[in-house]
Design a protein around this motif. Structure first.
Motif, PDB file in Angstrom:
ATOM      1  N   ASN A   1       0.806  -1.223   0.000  1.00  0.00           N
ATOM      2  CA  ASN A   1       0.000   0.000   0.000  1.00  0.00           C
ATOM      3  C   ASN A   1       0.838   1.271   0.000  1.00  0.00           C
ATOM      4  N   GLY A   2       2.076   1.188  -0.452  1.00  0.00           N
ATOM      5  CA  GLY A   2       2.899   2.382  -0.597  1.00  0.00           C
ATOM      6  C   GLY A   2       3.909   2.612   0.503  1.00  0.00           C
ATOM      7  N   ILE A   3       4.584   3.768   0.370  1.00  0.00           N
ATOM      8  CA  ILE A   3       5.630   4.131   1.319  1.00  0.00           C
ATOM      9  C   ILE A   3       5.555   5.612   1.653  1.00  0.00           C
ATOM     10  N   GLU A   4       6.213   5.960   2.752  1.00  0.00           N
ATOM     11  CA  GLU A   4       6.539   7.334   3.120  1.00  0.00           C
ATOM     12  C   GLU A   4       7.992   7.279   3.549  1.00  0.00           C
ATOM     13  N   ALA A   5       8.815   8.184   3.027  1.00  0.00           N
ATOM     14  CA  ALA A   5      10.241   8.136   3.347  1.00  0.00           C
ATOM     15  C   ALA A   5      10.868   9.515   3.252  1.00  0.00           C
ATOM     16  N   SER A   6      11.974   9.687   3.976  1.00  0.00           N
ATOM     17  CA  SER A   6      12.756  10.898   3.789  1.00  0.00           C
ATOM     18  C   SER A   6      13.363  10.831   2.392  1.00  0.00           C
ATOM     19  N   GLU A   7      13.664  11.974   1.804  1.00  0.00           N
ATOM     20  CA  GLU A   7      14.145  11.977   0.429  1.00  0.00           C
ATOM     21  C   GLU A   7      15.488  11.275   0.259  1.00  0.00           C
ATOM     22  N   ASP A   8      16.262  11.106   1.343  1.00  0.00           N
ATOM     23  CA  ASP A   8      17.531  10.378   1.265  1.00  0.00           C
ATOM     24  C   ASP A   8      17.368   8.895   1.604  1.00  0.00           C
ATOM     25  N   LEU A   9      16.128   8.460   1.837  1.00  0.00           N
ATOM     26  CA  LEU A   9      15.765   7.074   2.175  1.00  0.00           C
ATOM     27  C   LEU A   9      16.387   6.572   3.479  1.00  0.00           C
ATOM     28  N   LYS A  10      16.760   7.474   4.370  1.00  0.00           N
ATOM     29  CA  LYS A  10      17.299   7.047   5.664  1.00  0.00           C
ATOM     30  C   LYS A  10      16.190   6.654   6.624  1.00  0.00           C
ATOM     31  N   LYS A  11      15.014   7.239   6.470  1.00  0.00           N
ATOM     32  CA  LYS A  11      13.838   6.888   7.271  1.00  0.00           C
ATOM     33  C   LYS A  11      12.761   6.450   6.301  1.00  0.00           C
ATOM     34  N   ILE A  12      12.297   5.206   6.456  1.00  0.00           N
ATOM     35  CA  ILE A  12      11.310   4.653   5.536  1.00  0.00           C
ATOM     36  C   ILE A  12      10.161   4.032   6.324  1.00  0.00           C
ATOM     37  N   ARG A  13       8.948   4.318   5.911  1.00  0.00           N
ATOM     38  CA  ARG A  13       7.754   3.682   6.489  1.00  0.00           C
ATOM     39  C   ARG A  13       7.050   2.953   5.350  1.00  0.00           C
ATOM     40  N   LEU A  14       6.965   1.650   5.474  1.00  0.00           N
ATOM     41  CA  LEU A  14       6.310   0.819   4.464  1.00  0.00           C
ATOM     42  C   LEU A  14       4.918   0.447   4.952  1.00  0.00           C
ATOM     43  N   LYS A  15       3.959   0.453   4.051  1.00  0.00           N
ATOM     44  CA  LYS A  15       2.572   0.171   4.414  1.00  0.00           C
ATOM     45  C   LYS A  15       2.158  -1.205   3.910  1.00  0.00           C
ATOM     46  N   ASN A  16       1.664  -2.043   4.829  1.00  0.00           N
ATOM     47  CA  ASN A  16       1.266  -3.420   4.525  1.00  0.00           C
ATOM     48  C   ASN A  16       2.450  -4.179   3.924  1.00  0.00           C
ATOM     49  N   ILE A  17       3.417  -4.457   4.747  1.00  0.00           N
ATOM     50  CA  ILE A  17       4.722  -4.967   4.318  1.00  0.00           C
ATOM     51  C   ILE A  17       4.829  -6.484   4.419  1.00  0.00           C
ATOM     52  N   SER A  18       5.604  -7.033   3.505  1.00  0.00           N
ATOM     53  CA  SER A  18       6.058  -8.424   3.579  1.00  0.00           C
ATOM     54  C   SER A  18       7.469  -8.408   3.004  1.00  0.00           C
ATOM     55  N   GLY A  19       8.205  -9.498   3.204  1.00  0.00           N
ATOM     56  CA  GLY A  19       9.553  -9.480   2.655  1.00  0.00           C
ATOM     57  C   GLY A  19      10.351 -10.734   2.884  1.00  0.00           C
ATOM     58  N   THR A  20      11.596 -10.674   2.420  1.00  0.00           N
ATOM     59  CA  THR A  20      12.552 -11.759   2.539  1.00  0.00           C
ATOM     60  C   THR A  20      13.835 -11.217   3.139  1.00  0.00           C
ATOM     61  N   LEU A  21      14.302 -11.877   4.194  1.00  0.00           N
ATOM     62  CA  LEU A  21      15.548 -11.490   4.826  1.00  0.00           C
ATOM     63  C   LEU A  21      16.498 -12.697   4.821  1.00  0.00           C
ATOM     64  N   PRO A  22      17.757 -12.495   4.437  1.00  0.00           N
ATOM     65  CA  PRO A  22      18.697 -13.619   4.449  1.00  0.00           C
ATOM     66  C   PRO A  22      19.079 -13.992   5.882  1.00  0.00           C
ATOM     67  N   VAL A  23      19.246 -15.281   6.134  1.00  0.00           N
ATOM     68  CA  VAL A  23      19.629 -15.789   7.448  1.00  0.00           C
ATOM     69  C   VAL A  23      20.917 -16.568   7.290  1.00  0.00           C
ATOM     70  N   LYS A  24      21.888 -16.263   8.139  1.00  0.00           N
ATOM     71  CA  LYS A  24      23.163 -16.978   8.072  1.00  0.00           C
ATOM     72  C   LYS A  24      23.271 -17.999   9.164  1.00  0.00           C
TER      73      LYS A  24
END
Length: 65
Positions: free
Chosen positions: A42-65
């Motif tokens: 459902n979109g994002i809100e972020a600072s223009e330098d992408l240092k602060k990001i708010r993701l709406k209705n998020i899912s994802g993949t994170l690598p695990v070592k």
């Protein structure tokens, strides 16, 4: 691409110059070269330098070592 190596992919993005933010209400993908892939349905809100990001209705993949 942010200074930290994150890539932002979306069909539409808006820039609020006064508040130095970017935002949208569209499906957005943020990824990096380490294998992190985040999907904001459902979109994002972020600072223009992408240092602060708010993701709406998020899912994802994170690598695990």
């Amino acid at each position: 691409m942010s200074p930290d190596g994150y890539f932002l992919r979306t069909d539409e993005i808006f820039w609020d110059r006064k508040n130095k933010k970017i935002f949208n209400k569209k499906y957005t993908i943020i990824s990096n070269s380490y294998g992190i892939v985040l999907h904001a349905k459902n979109g994002i809100e972020a600072s223009e330098d992408l240092k602060k990001i708010r993701l709406k209705n998020i899912s994802g993949t994170l690598p695990v070592k």
